[in-house]
Design a protein around this motif. Sequence first.
Motif, PDB file in Angstrom:
ATOM      1  N   VAL A  90      85.452 -20.771  75.138  1.00  0.00           N
ATOM      2  CA  VAL A  90      86.148 -19.641  75.464  1.00  0.00           C
ATOM      3  C   VAL A  90      87.144 -19.391  74.212  1.00  0.00           C
ATOM      4  CG1 VAL A  90      88.043 -18.689  76.862  1.00  0.00           C
ATOM      5  CG2 VAL A  90      86.224 -20.296  77.913  1.00  0.00           C
ATOM      6  N   LEU A  91      86.993 -18.164  73.313  1.00  0.00           N
ATOM      7  CA  LEU A  91      87.633 -17.766  72.533  1.00  0.00           C
ATOM      8  C   LEU A  91      88.634 -16.744  72.948  1.00  0.00           C
ATOM      9  CD1 LEU A  91      85.221 -17.307  69.675  1.00  0.00           C
ATOM     10  CD2 LEU A  91      86.392 -19.382  70.058  1.00  0.00           C
ATOM     11  N   GLY A  92      89.504 -16.537  72.267  1.00  0.00           N
ATOM     12  CA  GLY A  92      90.626 -15.336  72.428  1.00  0.00           C
ATOM     13  C   GLY A  92      91.491 -14.924  71.128  1.00  0.00           C
ATOM     14  N   ALA A  93      92.343 -15.636  70.910  1.00  0.00           N
ATOM     15  CA  ALA A  93      92.968 -15.218  69.582  1.00  0.00           C
ATOM     16  C   ALA A  93      92.216 -15.272  68.422  1.00  0.00           C
ATOM     17  CB  ALA A  93      94.461 -16.052  69.068  1.00  0.00           C
ATOM     18  N   ALA A  94      92.081 -14.148  67.431  1.00  0.00           N
ATOM     19  CA  ALA A  94      91.160 -14.077  66.451  1.00  0.00           C
ATOM     20  C   ALA A  94      89.842 -14.519  66.515  1.00  0.00           C
ATOM     21  CB  ALA A  94      91.820 -15.068  65.168  1.00  0.00           C
TER      22      ALA A  94
END
Length: 216
Positions: A69-73
Amino acid sequence: MRYAIGMSPHTSDSLASLSGPVAGLLLAAGGGRRLGGRPKALLTHRGRPLVERAVAALRAGGCDPVQVVLGAAAEEVRHRADLSGCRVTENPEWDTGMGSSLRAGLTALAATGAADAAAALVMLVDQPRVGAEAVARLVAAHRDGTALAAAAYHGERGHPVLIGRALWPEVMASATGDRGARDFLRAHRERLTPVECSDVAAPDDVDTPPDLRLLE
């Protein structure tokens, strides 16, 4: 296998299916606010992004598939980190805290080709001293009959956390803010199997500039 005193690795759980693979769920969305806005997934460990180290630990410890799970940048992480073979989802609400990333990850696992996963092993990207050995102990605990387990460090509950598939809806319903699965685990502490990992891992987080020494 090191289980806490008084706990049996053969805990029965009528809600859980204990067959099938254990999926790795890596929460790597944090923006590193206390690190001056440096996304944690991109912190460098031995010359490569920290997210790669965590993915490798999940795989070496026996998790398949691996959901990130990615989010920032997120776009920069995709460009700079080798996430080949991983399932990747982006959490647009990453700045609301870990709870939204946990919900996004479990939702993605339930909706994709991980339909046969019997459990998810949740790992945090910012704990570089948690490696494949701790992951493998939790996977083994699941194989021995445990549907809900957490790594323990000198008796204190920590990460990674293993959650049987039948429990995912309840975990998602309770995951809010930056608490992740904390409220769920507290409510079900009598069912939780602690797996002692202090001889092979340490739960230190990279949260502030002094913590960057953990990456050396």
